[in-house]
Design a protein around this motif. Structure first.
Motif, PDB file in Angstrom:
ATOM      1  N   ARG A 144     -27.751  54.153  -8.468  1.00 48.91           N
ATOM      2  CA  ARG A 144     -26.552  54.996  -8.304  1.00 48.91           C
ATOM      3  C   ARG A 144     -26.380  55.933  -9.495  1.00 48.91           C
ATOM      4  O   ARG A 144     -25.306  56.033 -10.069  1.00 48.91           O
ATOM      5  N   ASP A 145     -27.493  56.564  -9.853  1.00 49.50           N
ATOM      6  CA  ASP A 145     -27.519  57.439 -11.023  1.00 49.50           C
ATOM      7  C   ASP A 145     -28.145  58.767 -10.612  1.00 49.50           C
ATOM      8  O   ASP A 145     -29.359  58.843 -10.413  1.00 49.50           O
ATOM      9  N   PRO A 146     -27.361  59.829 -10.476  1.00 47.95           N
ATOM     10  CA  PRO A 146     -27.907  61.112 -10.041  1.00 47.95           C
ATOM     11  C   PRO A 146     -28.566  61.923 -11.157  1.00 47.95           C
ATOM     12  O   PRO A 146     -29.086  63.006 -10.904  1.00 47.95           O
ATOM     13  N   SER A 147     -28.556  61.416 -12.389  1.00 51.89           N
ATOM     14  CA  SER A 147     -29.114  62.196 -13.502  1.00 51.89           C
ATOM     15  C   SER A 147     -30.606  62.434 -13.308  1.00 51.89           C
ATOM     16  O   SER A 147     -31.288  61.672 -12.643  1.00 51.89           O
ATOM     17  N   ARG A 148     -31.079  63.497 -13.913  1.00 50.09           N
ATOM     18  CA  ARG A 148     -32.500  63.853 -13.813  1.00 50.09           C
ATOM     19  C   ARG A 148     -33.144  63.688 -15.180  1.00 50.09           C
ATOM     20  O   ARG A 148     -33.494  64.655 -15.837  1.00 50.09           O
ATOM     21  N   THR A 149     -33.285  62.426 -15.587  1.00 49.18           N
ATOM     22  CA  THR A 149     -33.903  62.133 -16.876  1.00 49.18           C
ATOM     23  C   THR A 149     -35.220  61.407 -16.648  1.00 49.18           C
ATOM     24  O   THR A 149     -35.414  60.772 -15.601  1.00 49.18           O
ATOM     25  N   ILE A 150     -36.077  61.503 -17.614  1.00 53.45           N
ATOM     26  CA  ILE A 150     -37.373  60.827 -17.500  1.00 53.45           C
ATOM     27  C   ILE A 150     -37.179  59.320 -17.472  1.00 53.45           C
ATOM     28  O   ILE A 150     -37.849  58.615 -16.709  1.00 53.45           O
ATOM     29  N   THR A 151     -36.243  58.822 -18.259  1.00 52.93           N
ATOM     30  CA  THR A 151     -35.984  57.380 -18.289  1.00 52.93           C
ATOM     31  C   THR A 151     -35.563  56.876 -16.918  1.00 52.93           C
ATOM     32  O   THR A 151     -36.060  55.851 -16.443  1.00 52.93           O
ATOM     33  N   ARG A 152     -34.650  57.586 -16.264  1.00 51.91           N
ATOM     34  CA  ARG A 152     -34.205  57.165 -14.938  1.00 51.91           C
ATOM     35  C   ARG A 152     -35.333  57.257 -13.921  1.00 51.91           C
ATOM     36  O   ARG A 152     -35.490  56.403 -13.069  1.00 51.91           O
ATOM     37  N   LYS A 153     -36.156  58.297 -14.026  1.00 50.94           N
ATOM     38  CA  LYS A 153     -37.277  58.449 -13.096  1.00 50.94           C
ATOM     39  C   LYS A 153     -38.301  57.325 -13.266  1.00 50.94           C
ATOM     40  O   LYS A 153     -38.855  56.833 -12.280  1.00 50.94           O
ATOM     41  N   VAL A 154     -38.545  56.914 -14.507  1.00 53.08           N
ATOM     42  CA  VAL A 154     -39.490  55.814 -14.749  1.00 53.08           C
ATOM     43  C   VAL A 154     -38.926  54.519 -14.171  1.00 53.08           C
ATOM     44  O   VAL A 154     -39.629  53.778 -13.487  1.00 53.08           O
ATOM     45  N   GLU A 155     -37.649  54.250 -14.425  1.00 53.38           N
ATOM     46  CA  GLU A 155     -37.025  53.043 -13.879  1.00 53.38           C
ATOM     47  C   GLU A 155     -37.044  53.076 -12.346  1.00 53.38           C
ATOM     48  O   GLU A 155     -37.336  52.069 -11.698  1.00 53.38           O
ATOM     49  N   GLU A 156     -36.765  54.222 -11.777  1.00 54.22           N
ATOM     50  CA  GLU A 156     -36.795  54.401 -10.326  1.00 54.22           C
ATOM     51  C   GLU A 156     -38.192  54.106  -9.775  1.00 54.22           C
ATOM     52  O   GLU A 156     -38.347  53.411  -8.771  1.00 54.22           O
ATOM     53  N   ALA A 157     -39.219  54.623 -10.441  1.00 55.61           N
ATOM     54  CA  ALA A 157     -40.592  54.410  -9.989  1.00 55.61           C
ATOM     55  C   ALA A 157     -40.982  52.943 -10.081  1.00 55.61           C
ATOM     56  O   ALA A 157     -41.597  52.387  -9.158  1.00 55.61           O
ATOM     57  N   VAL A 158     -40.633  52.287 -11.175  1.00 56.77           N
ATOM     58  CA  VAL A 158     -40.969  50.871 -11.354  1.00 56.77           C
ATOM     59  C   VAL A 158     -40.289  50.028 -10.281  1.00 56.77           C
ATOM     60  O   VAL A 158     -40.923  49.176  -9.646  1.00 56.77           O
ATOM     61  N   LEU A 159     -39.001  50.273 -10.042  1.00 56.28           N
ATOM     62  CA  LEU A 159     -38.287  49.508  -9.029  1.00 56.28           C
ATOM     63  C   LEU A 159     -38.799  49.815  -7.620  1.00 56.28           C
ATOM     64  O   LEU A 159     -38.832  48.934  -6.765  1.00 56.28           O
ATOM     65  N   ALA A 160     -39.219  51.046  -7.381  1.00 53.07           N
ATOM     66  CA  ALA A 160     -39.773  51.405  -6.071  1.00 53.07           C
ATOM     67  C   ALA A 160     -41.071  50.643  -5.805  1.00 53.07           C
ATOM     68  O   ALA A 160     -41.289  50.145  -4.700  1.00 53.07           O
ATOM     69  N   ILE A 161     -41.918  50.535  -6.810  1.00 55.37           N
ATOM     70  CA  ILE A 161     -43.170  49.791  -6.645  1.00 55.37           C
ATOM     71  C   ILE A 161     -42.875  48.317  -6.382  1.00 55.37           C
ATOM     72  O   ILE A 161     -43.479  47.690  -5.506  1.00 55.37           O
ATOM     73  N   LYS A 162     -41.911  47.750  -7.104  1.00 57.21           N
ATOM     74  CA  LYS A 162     -41.543  46.352  -6.882  1.00 57.21           C
ATOM     75  C   LYS A 162     -40.978  46.150  -5.473  1.00 57.21           C
ATOM     76  O   LYS A 162     -41.282  45.160  -4.814  1.00 57.21           O
TER      77      LYS A 162
END
Length: 188
Positions: A144-162
Motif C-alpha cells: 500500500r505504498d504508491p511511492s516510486r523508489t528503488i527500495t520499494r521496487k526491490v521489496e515489491e519484486a522480492v515479495l512478488a517472487i515469494k
C-alpha cells in the motif's frame, strides 16, 4: 641512485588501478546480491486472506432478500474468480491489458523492466512502469505504498517472487482482480 620521474609513477599507478579497479564493481555487485538474498530470506508476505481489503456491506431482510449495500470510499465485492461460471474472457482481457507475459515469468519481468527503463530514459521522466500483475497486487494490497523508489521496487519484486512460489497463477490473478480499481469508486 635512480630517480623516478613523475612520468614513470603515473603508468605504475594506472597499472595498479587497472589490476584492482575491477574489484570495486565486483564488491558492489556482491553486496547488492547479499542484500537481495537477505531481503528475500527475511521478508514476510502475508497470505491474501490476511490482507484486509475494505469491502461493501450487504444488508438482508428477515427473508434473506438484499435490501441495501453500504460502502465507504472503496466499493468492493470480493468474488471467487476461480469458480465455474466466471467469464474466462475477463481474465484473458486483464492479462492482455496489464501483463501479456503473466504466465511466462516468476513474478518479475526483466523484459518489462528493461522496456520501462528504456522508455523512461529516452523521455527523461518516469512515464512507464515495469510491474507485473503480481507486483501490482503486492504494491496495492500488501505494501500500500504508491511511492516510486528503488527500495520499494526491490521489496515489491522480492515479495512478488515469494508470492509466485506459494500460489498458482490463477490464484494470483484472483487476488489481483479483487484488488484493482475499476473506476467510479468500484474496486475488485
Amino acid at each position: 641512485m635512480v630517480r623516478h620521474s613523475p612520468h614513470n609513477a603515473r603508468p605504475r599507478l594506472q597499472r595498479v588501478l587497472l589490476r584492482i579497479g575491477w574489484l570495486i564493481p565486483l564488491a558492489a555487485i556482491g553486496v547488492a546480491g547479499c542484500v537481495l538474498i537477505l531481503t528475500y530470506a527475511f521478508a514476510s508476505i502475508p497470505l491474501p486472506e490476511d490482507v484486509p481489503l475494505p469491502n461493501a456491506t450487504k444488508v438482508y431482510d428477515a427473508d434473506g432478500r438484499l435490501i441495501g449495500t453500504f460502502s465507504g470510499e472503496e466499493r468492493r465485492f470480493i468474488i471467487d474468480t476461480l469458480r465455474k461460471g466466471f467469464p474466462k474472457h475477463v481474465r484473458q482481457a486483464v492479462v492482455a491489458a496489464e501483463d501479456r507475459y503473466f504466465y511466462d515469468h516468476n513474478g518479475v519481468s526483466i523484459r518489462g523492466i528493461a522496456r520501462a527503463a528504456w522508455a523512461n530514459v529516452t523521455r527523461g521522466e518516469i512515464t512507464q512502469g515495469g510491474s507485473t500483475i503480481t507486483q501490482q497486487y503486492i504494491k496495492n494490497a500488501v505494501l500500500r505504498d504508491p511511492s516510486r523508489t528503488i527500495t520499494r521496487k526491490v521489496e515489491e519484486a522480492v515479495l512478488a517472487i515469494k508470492l509466485e512460489r506459494r500460489h498458482s497463477k490463477a490464484e494470483i490473478l484472483d487476488f489481483y482482480l479483487n484488488t484493482i480499481y475499476l473506476g467510479r469508486g468500484a474496486y475488485g
